[in-house]
Enzyme design. Structure first.
Site, mmCIF file in Angstrom:
data_model
loop_
_atom_site.group_PDB
_atom_site.id
_atom_site.type_symbol
_atom_site.label_atom_id
_atom_site.label_comp_id
_atom_site.label_asym_id
_atom_site.label_seq_id
_atom_site.Cartn_x
_atom_site.Cartn_y
_atom_site.Cartn_z
ATOM 1 N N CYS A 134 0.839 -1.205 0.000
ATOM 2 C CA CYS A 134 0.000 0.000 0.000
ATOM 3 C C CYS A 134 0.867 1.246 0.000
ATOM 4 C CB CYS A 134 -0.935 -0.017 1.210
ATOM 5 S SG CYS A 134 -1.952 1.462 1.347
ATOM 6 N N CYS A 137 -0.474 4.088 2.095
ATOM 7 C CA CYS A 137 -0.384 3.859 3.538
ATOM 8 C C CYS A 137 1.020 4.171 4.048
ATOM 9 C CB CYS A 137 -0.707 2.404 3.878
ATOM 10 S SG CYS A 137 -2.326 1.843 3.365
ATOM 11 N N ASP A 138 2.021 3.769 3.282
ATOM 12 C CA ASP A 138 3.392 3.795 3.783
ATOM 13 C C ASP A 138 4.336 4.716 3.020
ATOM 14 O OD1 ASP A 138 2.684 1.787 5.654
ATOM 15 O OD2 ASP A 138 2.933 0.262 4.112
#
Length: 309
Positions: A134, A137-138
Site C-alpha cells: 500500500c 499507507c506507507d
C-alpha cells in the site's frame, strides 16, 4: 442468535451502495464492515473518475460519505468480519470473529479482493521493514528515498506516480516488455522523470540488515542475454493485482479458476436463491469503484424482489 432480513458482508463501494438501496426499500439491512471498512478503495488517495466529483474526491471521504448515507437509511453497521457461513440451511447462518452468531433470510456478498504477493520468503521477512502492498499507507516513510514498485497495470502505475511525488527515485519493475496499464496511466509514468521502468525484469529476492536495502533482480530470465544484478532501494511496493475474498463461500457457491464467484449471466444472482454477490469478489475484469457500486445497487434490488415476493 441475532437475526436480520438482509445481511450484507463487506463494506466497499458495493457493500455500502447495496445498503443504501436496501435501506431505502425498508429492508433494514445489517452490514458487516470487516477488517478494512471502506474496502480496497481506502488505500488509494484521490479518486478522479467517480461521477459527480469533477475535481476529484479523497477516497476515504468518498467511502465515509457512502457509509453515512447507508446509515441514514437505517443500515445497522457491525464492525466485525464473518469467519464462517452455512448456506445450506434457512435462514442462512453466519459466525463472526467476536463469537456472535447471525441468521439472515438473504445475503449479499461484497467481500472484495485483496492484494497479491510475489511469493518470496523475503516479502514476509521484511514486511513492515521496507515491504508494503500500500503506497498511500506507507509512502510517507520514504520521502526523498529510493523505492521500487512491482507490476505493470493501472494499480502499479498509479502507485509509482503517487510515490514519485514523495520519493527521490521510483523504479517500476515490469516482467513483460510492455505496460498493461491504460494509456493515460502509461503516459503519466513514462513522462515522469522520477520514474524509471525496468522492463523484462523479475525480482529474485530482497536484502538488507535491519530492513530493505536492495533487491536481487534478473533481466530477461532464461534468455541468452540474462543478467542478474542488485538494485539498491529503501522500499519495495507490491502492485501485481488482487485475489477475490471468496474462500468462505467457495464450499457453497461456484467460483471460476481464479476464485471469483460465478453469477447467473449478468445478474447478481448466485446458484443459491437468496444469496447475491456484488463488487470485485465477482469481477475479474473491471475492478472499478463505480462498477462495484452499480453492482451493489443491482444486488439490493434483487434481494428486495426475493424478500418481498
Amino acid at each position: 442468535m441475532n437475526s436480520t432480513k438482509l445481511l450484507i458482508i463487506g463494506s466497499g463501494p458495493a457493500g455500502y451502495t447495496a445498503a443504501i438501496y436496501a435501506g431505502r426499500a425498508n429492508l433494514s439491512p445489517t452490514l458487516l464492515e470487516g477488517s478494512q471498512p471502506g474496502g480496497q478503495l481506502t488505500i488509494t488517495t484521490e479518486v478522479e473518475n467517480f461521477p459527480g466529483y469533477p475535481d476529484g474526491i479523497d477516497a476515504n471521504e468518498l467511502m465515509d460519505n457512502m457509509r453515512r448515507q447507508a446509515e441514514r437509511f437505517g443500515t445497522k453497521m457491525i464492525p466485525n468480519a464473518a469467519t464462517s457461513v452455512d448456506l445450506s440451511v434457512r435462514p442462512f447462518q453466519v459466525s463472526l470473529n467476536d463469537g456472535s452468531q447471525w441468521e439472515a433470510d438473504s445475503i449479499i456478498i461484497a467481500t472484495g479482493a485483496s492484494a497479491k504477493y510475489l511469493g518470496l520468503s523475503d516479502e514476509q521477512t521484511y514486511m513492515g521493514r521496507g515491504v508494503s502492498a500500500c503506497a498511500t499507507c506507507d509512502g510517507f516513510f520514504y520521502r526523498k528515498k529510493v523505492v521500487a514498485v512491482v507490476g505493470g497495470g493501472d494499480t502499479a502505475c498509479e502507485e509509482a506516480s503517487y510515490l514519485a511525488g514523495l520519493a527521490a527515485k521510483v523504479y517500476l519493475i515490469v516482467r513483460k516488455p510492455f505496460l498493461r496499464a491504460s494509456k493515460i496511466m502509461q503516459e503519466r509514468v513514462l513522462g515522469n522523470e522520477k520514474i524509471e521502468v525496468l522492463f523484462e525484469t523479475n525480482t529474485l529476492g530482497l536484502y538488507g540488515k535491519d530492513g530493505v536495502e536492495g533487491a536481487h533482480l534478473v533481466y530477461r530470465k532464461g534468455e541468452s542475454d540474462e543478467r542478474q544484478y542488485d538494485l539498491p532501494i529503501d522500499g519495495f511496493f507490491l502492485a501485481i493485482g488482487h485475489h477475490p475474498n471468496s474462500e468462505l463461500f467457495s464450499p457453497w457457491l461456484q467460483t471460476d479458476a481464479e476464485g471469483y464467484i460465478v453469477c447467473e449471466g449478468d445478474s447478481p444472482r448466485t446458484s443459491i436463491p437468496g444469496v447475491f454477490v456484488a463488487g470485485d469478489v465477482a469481477d475479474p475484469h473491471y475492478r472499478q469503484a463505480v462498477i462495484a457500486a452499480g453492482s451493489g445497487a443491482k444486488a439490493a434490488m434483487e434481494a428486495e424482489k426475493y424478500l418481498t415476493t
